[in-house]
Every structure is written in structure tokens, then in C-alpha cells.
Design a protein around this motif. Sequence first.
Motif, short mmCIF file in Angstrom:
data_model
loop_
_atom_site.label_atom_id
_atom_site.label_comp_id
_atom_site.label_asym_id
_atom_site.label_seq_id
_atom_site.Cartn_x
_atom_site.Cartn_y
_atom_site.Cartn_z
N LYS A 1 0.85 -1.18 0.00
CA LYS A 1 0.00 0.00 0.00
C LYS A 1 0.89 1.24 0.00
N PRO A 2 0.51 2.24 -0.73
CA PRO A 2 1.32 3.46 -0.72
C PRO A 2 1.19 4.14 0.64
N ARG A 3 2.29 4.68 1.10
CA ARG A 3 2.28 5.39 2.38
C ARG A 3 1.55 6.72 2.22
N PRO A 4 0.80 7.09 3.25
CA PRO A 4 0.15 8.41 3.16
C PRO A 4 1.20 9.51 3.21
N ALA A 5 0.89 10.60 2.58
CA ALA A 5 1.83 11.72 2.56
C ALA A 5 2.02 12.25 3.98
N ARG A 6 3.24 12.60 4.30
CA ARG A 6 3.50 13.14 5.63
C ARG A 6 3.03 14.58 5.71
N THR A 7 2.48 14.90 6.84
CA THR A 7 2.03 16.27 7.04
C THR A 7 3.15 17.07 7.68
#
Length: 81
Positions: free
Chosen positions: A9-15
Amino acid sequence: MSEPTSKKKPRPARTERVAMPSGPNPRWLAPTMIALFLVALVYLVVAYLFNMQWPLPIGNWNLVVGFTFAIVGFGLATRWK
């Protein structure tokens, strides 16, 4: 034999973390915080000594009033640098 076809799964973008503005404390912060702690302490002691009938005749709700002063003082303490 076929190779496994598991997909990651692609990692969510870091905030981005937003930095608090750094600077000196407001002049009113420490005296207000200490005053709220002292008001809470005096209020609760007086309420206990007079069986919750004074400073306000609201019974055990005097505890809520006293602890509210203390909670607001702690809230200000979190802003102190």
C-alpha cells in the motif's frame, strides 16, 4: 512457479508540523497562572472549611468551581516557555 503478487500500500503523505511562534511569554501569563492556582486553592480550602456552604451556597458544586480555576491555570501553564 509464479512469484507472489502482493502489492504494498502506498504510504500516506507526511504532514508538515507547524511550529509554534517562538518568542518571550506575554507579561500577563505567569501572574495570571499563579493567581488562578492560588484562587483555586483558597476557594477549595474555604469551601471545605465551611461545609460547602460558603463562598457560594451551591453545595458540592463548589468543587467544580474550584477545580475549574485550577484547570484554567494548568491550561495557561502549558503555554509557558
